[in-house]
Design an enzyme around this catalytic site. Structure first.
Site, PDB file in Angstrom:
ATOM      1  N   CYS A   1       4.358  -9.198  -4.892  1.00 28.98           N
ATOM      2  CA  CYS A   1       4.311  -7.927  -5.616  1.00 28.98           C
ATOM      3  C   CYS A   1       4.596  -6.812  -4.622  1.00 28.98           C
ATOM      4  CB  CYS A   1       2.933  -7.716  -6.244  1.00 28.98           C
ATOM      5  SG  CYS A   1       2.725  -6.027  -6.844  1.00 28.98           S
TER       6      CYS A   1
ATOM      7  N   HIS B   1       1.193  -4.680  -4.490  1.00 35.60           N
ATOM      8  CA  HIS B   1      -0.038  -5.310  -4.013  1.00 35.60           C
ATOM      9  C   HIS B   1       0.158  -6.287  -2.855  1.00 35.60           C
ATOM     10  CE1 HIS B   1      -1.248  -3.920  -8.108  1.00 35.60           C
ATOM     11  NE2 HIS B   1      -2.226  -3.456  -7.364  1.00 35.60           N
TER      12      HIS B   1
ATOM     13  N   LYS C   1     -14.717  18.131  12.833  1.00 36.77           N
ATOM     14  CA  LYS C   1     -16.056  18.237  13.418  1.00 36.77           C
ATOM     15  C   LYS C   1     -17.150  18.000  12.381  1.00 36.77           C
ATOM     16  CE  LYS C   1     -14.965  23.108  13.370  1.00 36.77           C
ATOM     17  NZ  LYS C   1     -14.880  24.414  13.783  1.00 36.77           N
TER      18      LYS C   1
ATOM     19  N   CYS D   1       2.225 -10.480 -11.741  1.00 31.45           N
ATOM     20  CA  CYS D   1       1.193  -9.958 -10.836  1.00 31.45           C
ATOM     21  C   CYS D   1      -0.041  -9.628 -11.669  1.00 31.45           C
ATOM     22  CB  CYS D   1       1.650  -8.708 -10.091  1.00 31.45           C
ATOM     23  SG  CYS D   1       0.297  -7.986  -9.108  1.00 31.45           S
TER      24      CYS D   1
ATOM     25  N   CYS E   1      -1.226  -5.923 -11.244  1.00 25.95           N
ATOM     26  CA  CYS E   1      -0.433  -4.926 -11.981  1.00 25.95           C
ATOM     27  C   CYS E   1      -0.530  -5.188 -13.484  1.00 25.95           C
ATOM     28  CB  CYS E   1       1.041  -5.009 -11.622  1.00 25.95           C
ATOM     29  SG  CYS E   1       1.472  -4.458  -9.977  1.00 25.95           S
TER      30      CYS E   1
ATOM     31  N   LYS F   1      -6.660  13.241  14.053  1.00 24.43           N
ATOM     32  CA  LYS F   1      -7.875  13.536  14.799  1.00 24.43           C
ATOM     33  C   LYS F   1      -9.010  13.874  13.834  1.00 24.43           C
ATOM     34  CE  LYS F   1      -7.038  18.397  16.202  1.00 24.43           C
ATOM     35  NZ  LYS F   1      -6.550  19.105  15.155  1.00 24.43           N
TER      36      LYS F   1
ATOM     37  N   HIS G   1     -11.762   7.300  -6.935  1.00 31.62           N
ATOM     38  CA  HIS G   1     -11.491   7.810  -5.588  1.00 31.62           C
ATOM     39  C   HIS G   1     -10.548   9.013  -5.674  1.00 31.62           C
ATOM     40  CE1 HIS G   1      -7.645   5.819  -5.967  1.00 31.62           C
ATOM     41  NE2 HIS G   1      -8.248   4.652  -6.173  1.00 31.62           N
TER      42      HIS G   1
ATOM     43  N   HIS H   1      -7.537   9.206  -8.122  1.00 32.08           N
ATOM     44  CA  HIS H   1      -7.842   9.551  -9.516  1.00 32.08           C
ATOM     45  C   HIS H   1      -8.121  11.055  -9.635  1.00 32.08           C
ATOM     46  CE1 HIS H   1      -9.524   5.323  -9.018  1.00 32.08           C
ATOM     47  NE2 HIS H   1      -8.525   5.152  -9.854  1.00 32.08           N
TER      48      HIS H   1
HETATM   49 ZN   LIG Z   1       0.940  -5.939  -8.319  1.00 32.58          ZN
END
Ligand SMILES: [Zn+2]
Length: 497
Positions: A143, A146, A296, A125, A128, A293, A17, A20
């Site tokens: 965590c 998270h 377009k 965790c 993690c 907002k 995403h 990255h």
């Molecule tokens: Zn974590």
């Protein structure tokens, strides 16, 4: 001089995403700039394929961790290519060459007497892949990253004697104030160190998905140490020859969530292995998409792949570093993207390029006239290259872009001040028109060379249209006229809705 830059390696437990892409783009700006300076550059990115977060995701999907990695690693490779990353190698921690070298380094740390067997008890965790100290815990033993409730775990494993390195780490931070940047992150890491370091697990039992501990087949190396070592191992097998001596130590670009591992554990571990610590690291913040907002054309969510598809990767790179000061958290939005695209890329820069090329074409037969640069304009360009170099030496990507954008705006003001179209109507103004057109062609060439790391596709096109074949910063010094130029279709076409 060698310059070795790395991104974090990404867990293959989900699709790539914008977060990255952000690290990839930042490291790429530095890599391209250093290549322009004639440095010997190596740029590394890749995927982190071992450990619990990956094993758990594979289990949820009913595939083996290796199958998950084989499916997702190419997606990260593709993303790097799409954002224009010019990486020299893509490492996967499941590479044979990586695993072998991890074992060698860990064995060396063991042989040097920095590893012992013990029992660990703490709040763990799984997302993690990290134990949390009491001071790091969120409310209700959660965590802090998270927001999930953590369980108390006890295990028998191998420990890295991190506490022994406290003094050496403090000295490192003192002697090299720029080891971690920006400053507020350095202070955060330093206060963690000064708060007292505890030894950390070097291995984990009962986990099959990892690099085996060389002297204990029942344990695998804790994924964080295996992952951090990628920066070092890659140089050993990325090419036929070992590149370690040529490029080590590395400069790391990372996100703030992995500060402790990079700024504390990593240099200590390298000290324990008697390997030189990193050249430095820059910690960036998050791009946040809050309430805003709708644009377009792009809807509500800034999807990097959609932006690239419709506007090109240069526009995405530009927006991310322009909108949010690199190093800080900041809000981004699709509406904000469109605004910067239209006002800055299309108008400030694209329009300047089109006008300049068109006027040289129309008034001087598409040949840059021979003239002296306009003195007041030249004065405003004085020292710009040095300032950009100094800023990018410290990975101040947004500030460097800001510096160059000031020059783009200065050139636009110069067009308004000189009004070449009026000079062209006046037969007696041939000299001033030559000066104006020459100064604009030169100014545009200089800003485009400086913008190349940020806008590589656009800069390549525009430099070619200006008759500049070289991309090296040594070309920045004024050149005489006489070059043939070519008109271009709009570099940043109007947004269609
Ligand atoms: Zn974590």
């Amino acid at each position: 001089m060698a310059f070795y830059v790395t991104t974090p390696i990404y867990y293959v437990n989900g699709e790539p995403h914008l977060g990255h892409a952000y690290s990839d783009m930042a490291a790429d700006v530095l890599a391209r700039h250093m290549r322009q300076r004639g440095e010997d550059v190596f740029f590394l990115t890749g995927t982190d394929e071992f450990g619990e977060p990956v094993a758990q995701q594979a289990e949820r999907e009913g595939v083996t961790p290796r199958e998950l990695g084989d499916r997702l690693a190419p997606r990260f490779q593709e993303m790097a290519a799409k954002v224009g990353a010019s990486n020299d190698f893509f490492i996967r921690t499941t590479d044979e060459g990586h695993m072998r070298r991890v074992q060698e380094v860990v064995q060396r740390v063991y042989d040097n007497g920095h590893v012992y067997e013990g029992t660990y008890e703490g709040w763990y965790c799984p997302r993690c892949a990290d134990f949390k100290t009491e001071s790091e815990l969120g409310e209700g033993n959660t965590c802090p990253i998270h927001k999930i409730e953590l369980t108390r775990e006890t295990e028998q494993n191998w420990f890295f004697a991190l506490s022994k390195f406290q003094e050496r780490l403090e000295r490192l931070y003192e002697e090299r104030p720029d080891f971690v940047a920006p400053d507020f992150r350095r202070n955060e890491a330093l206060s963690f160190i000064k708060g007292g370091l505890q030894d950390v697990s070097l291995s984990r039992p009962n986990l099959k998905w990892g690099v085996p501990v060389p002297w204990d087949a029942d344990q695998v190396i804790y994924v964080w140490f295996d992952a951090l070592l990628n920066y070092y191992t890659a140089l050993g097998y990325a090419r036929d020859e070992d590149l370690t001596d040529r490029f080590w130590p590395a400069f790391h670009v990372i996100g703030k969530d992995i500060l402790k591992f990079h700024a504390v554990y990593w240099p200590a571990f390298l000290m324990a292995a008697e390997i030189e610590v990193p050249r430095g690291m820059f910690i960036h913040g998050y791009l946040l998409m809050g309430e805003h907002k709708m644009s377009k054309s792009l809807g509500n969510v800034l999807d990097p792949f959609e932006v690239i598809e419709r506007f090109g990767s240069d526009a995405l790179r530009f927006y991310c570093f322009r909108e949010v000061s690199f190093g800080r958290d900041g809000q981004i939005s699709t509406a904000g993207f469109e605004q910067r695209y239209e006002t800055e890329l299309a108008n400030d820069y694209g329009n300047l390029a089109s006008r300049t090329l068109a006027m040289i074409d129309r008034y001087r037969g598409a040949v840059v006239p021979e003239a002296e640069p306009a003195p007041d304009l030249a004065a405003d360009f004085d020292g710009a290259e040095e300032r950009v170099r100094a800023l990018l030496d410290g990975a101040r990507i947004s500030q460097a872009l800001d510096e160059v954008w000031g020059l783009v705006r200065r050139l636009n003001r110069y067009v308004e001040e000189t009004r070449p179209w009026d000079l062209a109507k006046d037969g007696a103004a041939a000299g001033p028109l030559d000066t104006a057109l020459y100064s604009l062609a030169e100014g545009l060439r200089v800003v485009t060379l400086l913008l190349l790391p940020f806008l590589p596709d656009t800069a390549e096109k525009l430099l070619a249209a200006l008759g500049e074949e070289d991309q090296d910063l040594s070309r920045l010094g004024a050149r005489g006229g006489g070059q043939k130029v070519e008109r271009l279709p709009p570099l940043f076409p109007k947004i269609e809705t």
